[in-house]
Design a protein around this motif. Structure first.
Motif, PDB file in Angstrom:
ATOM      1  N   ALA A 702       0.745  -1.264   0.179  1.00 14.06           N
ATOM      2  CA  ALA A 702      -0.074   0.051   0.117  1.00 14.06           C
ATOM      3  C   ALA A 702       0.846   1.062   0.103  1.00 14.06           C
ATOM      4  O   ALA A 702       1.675   1.578   0.823  1.00 14.06           O
ATOM      5  CB  ALA A 702      -0.984  -0.270   0.985  1.00 14.06           C
ATOM      6  N   TYR A 703       0.967   1.860  -1.253  1.00 11.37           N
ATOM      7  CA  TYR A 703       1.865   3.110  -1.398  1.00 11.37           C
ATOM      8  C   TYR A 703       0.894   4.314  -1.029  1.00 11.37           C
ATOM      9  O   TYR A 703       0.150   4.858  -1.885  1.00 11.37           O
ATOM     10  CB  TYR A 703       2.349   3.068  -2.650  1.00 11.37           C
ATOM     11  N   LEU A 704       1.201   5.150  -0.100  1.00 11.61           N
ATOM     12  CA  LEU A 704       0.539   6.225   0.227  1.00 11.61           C
ATOM     13  C   LEU A 704       1.535   7.524  -0.243  1.00 11.61           C
ATOM     14  O   LEU A 704       2.553   7.871   0.313  1.00 11.61           O
ATOM     15  CB  LEU A 704       0.210   6.723   1.697  1.00 11.61           C
ATOM     16  N   ARG A 705       1.084   8.132  -1.473  1.00 18.94           N
ATOM     17  CA  ARG A 705       1.894   8.763  -2.346  1.00 18.94           C
ATOM     18  C   ARG A 705       1.420  10.613  -2.167  1.00 18.94           C
ATOM     19  O   ARG A 705       0.373  10.641  -2.519  1.00 18.94           O
ATOM     20  CB  ARG A 705       2.264   8.379  -3.777  1.00 18.94           C
ATOM     21  N   LEU A 706       2.485  11.202  -1.379  1.00 17.24           N
ATOM     22  CA  LEU A 706       2.067  12.610  -1.470  1.00 17.24           C
ATOM     23  C   LEU A 706       2.374  13.553  -2.633  1.00 17.24           C
ATOM     24  O   LEU A 706       3.862  13.556  -3.061  1.00 17.24           O
ATOM     25  CB  LEU A 706       2.852  13.346  -0.323  1.00 17.24           C
ATOM     26  N   ALA A 707       1.551  13.777  -3.689  1.00 19.91           N
ATOM     27  CA  ALA A 707       1.911  14.363  -4.704  1.00 19.91           C
ATOM     28  C   ALA A 707       2.660  15.337  -4.928  1.00 19.91           C
ATOM     29  O   ALA A 707       3.290  15.749  -5.761  1.00 19.91           O
ATOM     30  CB  ALA A 707       0.572  14.654  -5.572  1.00 19.91           C
ATOM     31  N   ASP A 708       2.635  16.567  -3.785  1.00 19.42           N
ATOM     32  CA  ASP A 708       3.276  17.635  -3.887  1.00 19.42           C
ATOM     33  C   ASP A 708       4.686  17.279  -3.186  1.00 19.42           C
ATOM     34  O   ASP A 708       5.661  18.501  -3.193  1.00 19.42           O
ATOM     35  CB  ASP A 708       2.521  18.814  -3.301  1.00 19.42           C
ATOM     36  N   SER A 709       5.004  16.365  -2.726  1.00 12.56           N
ATOM     37  CA  SER A 709       6.374  16.044  -2.336  1.00 12.56           C
ATOM     38  C   SER A 709       6.786  14.536  -2.578  1.00 12.56           C
ATOM     39  O   SER A 709       6.949  13.913  -1.537  1.00 12.56           O
ATOM     40  CB  SER A 709       6.833  16.502  -1.111  1.00 12.56           C
ATOM     41  N   PRO A 710       6.591  14.007  -3.770  1.00 12.27           N
ATOM     42  CA  PRO A 710       6.871  12.566  -3.926  1.00 12.27           C
ATOM     43  C   PRO A 710       8.597  12.310  -3.786  1.00 12.27           C
ATOM     44  O   PRO A 710       9.287  13.044  -3.730  1.00 12.27           O
ATOM     45  CB  PRO A 710       6.473  12.465  -5.439  1.00 12.27           C
ATOM     46  N   ASP A 711       8.668  10.902  -3.318  1.00  8.37           N
ATOM     47  CA  ASP A 711       9.982  10.406  -3.334  1.00  8.37           C
ATOM     48  C   ASP A 711      10.327   9.894  -4.541  1.00  8.37           C
ATOM     49  O   ASP A 711       9.891   8.508  -4.787  1.00  8.37           O
ATOM     50  CB  ASP A 711      10.166   9.462  -1.912  1.00  8.37           C
ATOM     51  N   ALA A 712      11.411  10.236  -5.339  1.00 11.82           N
ATOM     52  CA  ALA A 712      11.703   9.487  -6.483  1.00 11.82           C
ATOM     53  C   ALA A 712      12.456   8.119  -6.470  1.00 11.82           C
ATOM     54  O   ALA A 712      11.806   7.095  -7.102  1.00 11.82           O
ATOM     55  CB  ALA A 712      12.913  10.347  -7.164  1.00 11.82           C
ATOM     56  N   GLY A 713      13.018   7.938  -5.434  1.00 16.72           N
ATOM     57  CA  GLY A 713      13.358   6.384  -4.941  1.00 16.72           C
ATOM     58  C   GLY A 713      12.255   5.575  -4.634  1.00 16.72           C
ATOM     59  O   GLY A 713      12.216   4.357  -5.101  1.00 16.72           O
ATOM     60  N   GLN A 714      11.461   6.019  -3.872  1.00 16.05           N
ATOM     61  CA  GLN A 714      10.142   5.415  -3.812  1.00 16.05           C
ATOM     62  C   GLN A 714       9.380   5.156  -5.039  1.00 16.05           C
ATOM     63  O   GLN A 714       8.949   3.921  -5.216  1.00 16.05           O
ATOM     64  CB  GLN A 714       9.285   5.788  -2.450  1.00 16.05           C
ATOM     65  N   ASP A 715       9.156   5.902  -5.672  1.00 16.45           N
ATOM     66  CA  ASP A 715       8.336   5.766  -6.944  1.00 16.45           C
ATOM     67  C   ASP A 715       8.940   4.656  -7.988  1.00 16.45           C
ATOM     68  O   ASP A 715       8.541   3.802  -8.183  1.00 16.45           O
ATOM     69  CB  ASP A 715       8.267   7.297  -7.877  1.00 16.45           C
ATOM     70  N   LYS A 716      10.226   4.538  -7.829  1.00 17.52           N
ATOM     71  CA  LYS A 716      11.027   3.872  -8.788  1.00 17.52           C
ATOM     72  C   LYS A 716      10.940   2.446  -8.092  1.00 17.52           C
ATOM     73  O   LYS A 716      10.580   1.441  -9.007  1.00 17.52           O
ATOM     74  CB  LYS A 716      12.548   4.150  -8.975  1.00 17.52           C
TER      75      LYS A 716
END
Length: 956
Positions: A702-716
């Motif tokens: 379950a990935y809770l992603r904050l659009a206005d401060s995403p983490d590039a490492g997590q996204d990848k």
């Protein structure tokens, strides 16, 4: 009684629709659409075709609202005007159309003195088999629409009959729908007459009441003809007689219903009511569109013309009848032939009774399906219009999970389970006491209703100039406020919020140093008021604040507790500044949007209205009217529940750094709610993402992603997991305030997951077991001045090892390294390892536990939990003891560098922590868990370093 006229074609006699008036049949239209009303098309039918009524149904509204643009402006206005749920959106727009159509038909109503000129609006199709809810819904719609020429449409099912009788007695116009059989029609006509008699007997007017009985036609032939064709194709010996019945049974059935109407109309009983001004309940022919192209497209219009009846036609059928319909009083003709058709059908086993019974059931289901489609279309448009103001969900699921989720969502739709959940039906879970724990469903509206009081408190906190707020609590009363403190930080002009949820003496002392006691507001937060930790923390800090401010100490304290609790008594006795009450029908882990979360939010300076309206937006999106496929909470809960049943029970929470602490709150919510009876979700929080190769097949991410401060490492890393076919739910938040939405969504999702898993999502039996064991140990200390003696099964320098007899025999060994290696040798595929550390939770120890857990995960490719005691006892502790027996546990305890006394008690904070650790361990052993306790003497850092090395070596 009825004279058959010579047929007159359209060409010879003008518009057949207009000619129906001469034979006292009223043409109604089975269609409604906003543009059709507003552009004058409906009025044109009234003026040119003699249209006398309109019927609507969910399928008609679904086409109009879901696939056109007529409603877009009002959609935008309603969505932009505040939070509302899907059902309210639909109903608001539908009622506007109904009122507009009623206005067009009002001259007809006036001209016919209330016999015609009606527009029908259906009660919720979900109520087709419920009497009292149907009555309540019809009354509500009648009052809401508030026009004299409305007809409320009610199904003529067995439960619908008493509802119809009552509603007629109430003076409400009723269109009875879903009639297929003569017996059902007889029951409905009796209900109409009995309702009129009841009303008339009370001296109330009955002259303004109108009703129609919608008798369905073509659907009967559809099933009968299908059976005929099947038997003819199979070479049935009666093939020629069967073929002669095609297209005849439905009309014959309708004629028999009309004959019953004529008989009743001639009866003295009816004549008495007629003399009092009663209108007849006219038969309305429904489902008159021809499905079989072998028949004339006007068949069910031409053959069903008779006095005091209505024919409701879809637009295409009305166009056909206008062009080539034949007007003759056919309904009373060839009655004996009709009786023969029915007798032949019966003799040949065509089972008309079985067909009509099936059609009623299918009709109820079909109307509900249409309503699902309608509300789903409305929900989809609402979601699109809300855009980034509502958090988004994206699913990436492997085939088995995806198929299971789709099947489960469809079951929830067909069974109406989300509506039952909102109705607080305990059978959604286990049918025990679940209903009394569901006030969290409506707590957001409740808190918004009380917002003036909360805002006043907020203003007073600011005016008093406090520099800090120190919240004392455990579990549900502390984890939510901790999320707020970690996410929003120190708000300008308001005190900084700190949350203490530990009995570790070093941690207690550390928090004491963090705040200026003379300028600190202390919030003591405890639902039951009897939980050990908040009570001793309150005693300690009350004493310390009193030393700083003297007799004004009470003005520095606020209690949040349930009414009638021990904490309420304490707060009153000690003169607390304020007492805020929780709701006894909300469990601690579901309480973040109640005063347990909102009072700390107020004290720290959050915009309460904005925060609560965010939560409300999600609550409305998850309402009972939002079908499962469009319901964010149901979708998430279904993924979690289905995944667990497929063996993917390790819910790995990944959150953007700015909202990282959501994981700690989610741990408690999922673990305490679902981890019991050997089942449940095992939450995995704060485990740094690795490559796909370090994970097994027991996870859902379950990935809770904050659009206005995403983490590039997590996204990848998440994209890599998706590519590896791991199940991933991505939830995108536009801003931090939307955690309020996720609070509600995850509460509902957890309840849904619990229902799918098949457990009571609202008790926590194994948490209580740990409390009992802890209480035994503290009582023993009070009596003897020491905790009961315990003997390690092995020692190695500063390390001592403890386990029950069964675990000790499996571990053996005399060195730390051997014991840890033996414990890890018991790990199996699908297990998880939990490190349970009863030491101070600070930056150094959190770094240590992260390194240790990642060594285990990367070496063994299993899930890991890293927890600090005693806070996890009120969180994941339930799942560790009551959930699946897949945990391998290493409990870590240590000698305290310094202890802190508890005012007025024999025991200290160190003693309490030790008792909690031992009580926790005892219950793990009692539950047959693979549990090892490692106790460190002397230098804690040195001990942790060696333990970490032993863990890394054993995991490699």
């Amino acid at each position: 009684m009825n004279v058959v006229q010579k047929p007159e074609t359209a060409a010879a006699a003008g518009n057949p629709l207009k000619k129906l008036e001469a034979v006292k049949q009223s043409p109604w239209l089975d269609f409604i659409q906003r543009s059709f009303i507003h552009d004058g098309s409906l009025k044109k039918l009234v003026d040119e075709d003699g249209l006398k009524g309109v019927t609507s149904n969910p399928a008609i509204f679904e086409k109009a609202m879901g696939h056109g643009t007529d409603y877009d402006d009002q959609f935008k206005q309603l969505v932009g005007g505040g939070n509302t749920d899907v059902s309210t959106l639909y109903e608001t727009m539908a009622i506007e159309d109904i009122r507009a159509a009623c206005a067009v038909l009002k001259p007809v109503w006036d001209a016919t003195e209330g016999l015609d000129g009606y527009v029908s609006l259906e009660v919720s199709p979900y109520l087709g088999l419920q009497t009292e809810p149907t009555i309540a819904e019809a009354r509500r719609l009648w009052k809401t629409v508030d026009v004299s020429n409305l007809m409320v449409k009610v199904p003529g099912t067995e439960p619908g009959v008493p509802a119809i009788r009552q509603l007629i007695a109430d003076g409400i116009n009723i269109n009875v729908t879903l009639l297929f059989s003569l017996d059902a029609y007889k029951a409905v006509l009796e209900a109409y007459i009995a309702g009129l008699e009841e009303r008339h007997g009370k001296g109330e007017d009955i002259s303004h009441i109108a009703s129609v009985a919608s008798f369905f036609v073509s659907r009967i032939d559809g099933l009968i003809d299908k059976e005929i064709d099947k038997r003819v194709a199979a070479g049935d010996k009666d093939a020629e007689t069967l073929k002669a019945l095609r297209g005849k049974v439905a009309i014959a059935n309708a004629k028999m219903a009309y004959q019953h109407y004529l008989e009743v109309s001639a009866s003295p009983r009816w004549q008495t009511l007629k003399a009092a001004g009663a209108n007849p309940q006219r038969l309305l022919w429904a489902s008159t569109g021809v499905k079989d192209k072998a028949y004339p497209d006007t068949l069910y219009c031409d053959e069903l013309i008779g006095a005091d009846t209505v024919n409701t036609m879809p637009p295409a059928t009305m166009d056909a009848f206008r062009e080539r319909g034949t007007v003759a009083e056919t309904l009373g003709a060839d009655i004996e032939a009709a009786r023969k058709v029915l007798a032949d059908a019966d003799r040949l086993g065509l089972d008309l009774n079985g067909v009509t019974t099936k059609l009623v059931k299918d009709g109820v289901d079909a109307f509900a399906d249409s309503f699902d489609a309608l509300l789903g279309a409305v929900a989809a448009k609402q979601t699109a219009l809300l855009a980034d103001t509502l958090t988004k969900t994206e699913l990436s699921l492997p085939q088995d999970v995806d198929e299971g989720v789709k099947a489960s969502l469809d079951r929830w739709r067909k069974d109406g389970t989300i509506r039952r959940l909102w109705q607080r039906d305990a059978s959604v879970w286990t049918g025990k006491d679940e209903a009394k724990w569901l006030n969290w469903l409506t707590i957001v509206d409740d808190r918004l209703g009380d917002i003036a009081v909360l805002q006043s408190f907020q203003d007073e906190v600011k005016a008093k100039g406090f520099s800090h707020v120190l919240l004392l609590g455990m579990g549900g009363s502390s984890l939510g406020p901790e999320v707020l403190a970690e996410t929003f930080g120190h708000r300008a002009g308001f005190p900084e919020l700190h949350v203490l949820d530990s009995t570790d003496p070093q941690q207690v002392a550390s928090f004491e140093r963090k705040v200026d006691l003379a300028n600190t507001l202390v919030i003591v937060s405890s639902k039951s008021g009897g939980t050990l930790e908040p009570n001793i923390l309150k005693d300690y800090f009350f004493d310390k604040v009193k030393q700083a401010v003297g007799d004004k100490v009470g003005s520095h304290f606020v209690a949040v507790t349930d009414p009638g609790s021990h904490m309420e008594e304490v707060a009153k006795k000690d003169g607390f500044w304020r007492i805020f009450y929780g709701d006894k029908q909300i469990g601690g882990r579901f309480s973040v949007l109640s005063n347990f979360g909102i009072v700390p939010a107020a004290a720290m300076g959050l915009d309460l209205r904005e925060f609560l309206e965010n939560a409300q937006r999600m609550a409305k999106a998850c309402s009972d009217g939002a079908p499962p496929l469009q319901n964010p909470g149901v979708i998430l809960g279904t993924v979690l529940g289905v995944s667990a049943k497929l063996g993917r029970d390790k819910v790995t929470v990944v959150a953007s750094p700015a909202i990282y602490d959501m994981g700690a709150w989610l741990e408690q919510l999922m673990a305490e709610s679902t981890g019991k009876e050997g089942h449940g979700l095992i939450p995995i929080d704060d485990e740094t993402l690795g490559g796909p190769e370090v994970y097994g097949h027991d996870r859902v991410f379950a990935y809770l992603r904050l659009a206005d401060s995403p983490d590039a490492g997590q996204d990848k890393a998440i994209e890599a997991l998706k590519a590896a076919k791991q199940p991933v739910v991505t939830i995108t938040l536009s801003n931090t305030l939307q955690i309020a939405q996720e609070f509600f969504r995850w509460e509902l999702a957890t309840a849904v997951a619990g229902a799918i898993i098949g457990i009571n999502a609202f008790d926590q039996p194994d948490v209580e077991a740990s409390k009992v064991e802890t209480r035994k140990l503290t009582d023993a200390y009070n009596q003897s001045g020491s905790l009961p003696a315990e003997t390690p099964f092995g020692t190695d320098g500063d390390f001592s090892f403890f386990a029950d007899e069964k675990n000790a025999s499996a571990l053996g060994g005399s060195s730390l390294e051997d014991v840890i290696k033996a414990q890890f040798a018991r790990i199996k595929e699908g297990d998880y390892v939990a490190l349970l550390a009863y030491i101070e939770r600070d930056d150094a120890t959190r770094d240590w536990i992260q390194k240790a857990r990642l060594a285990i995960r990367d070496g063994k490719h299993i899930a890991t939990a890293a927890e600090f005691g005693p806070r996890f006892l009120h969180s994941t502790g339930q799942a560790y003891k009551g959930g699946p027996n897949s945990g391998v546990f290493i409990q870590i305890t240590a000698d305290d560098a310094a202890d802190v006394a508890v005012p007025g008690a024999k025991y200290s904070f160190g003693v309490v922590k030790a008792a909690q650790a031992r009580g926790d361990f005892d219950v793990l052993a009692e539950r047959g868990r693979r549990a090892l306790r490692v106790h460190i003497k002397g230098n804690l850092k040195a001990g942790l370093d060696r333990l970490g090395q032993a863990i890394a070596a054993a995991a490699a």
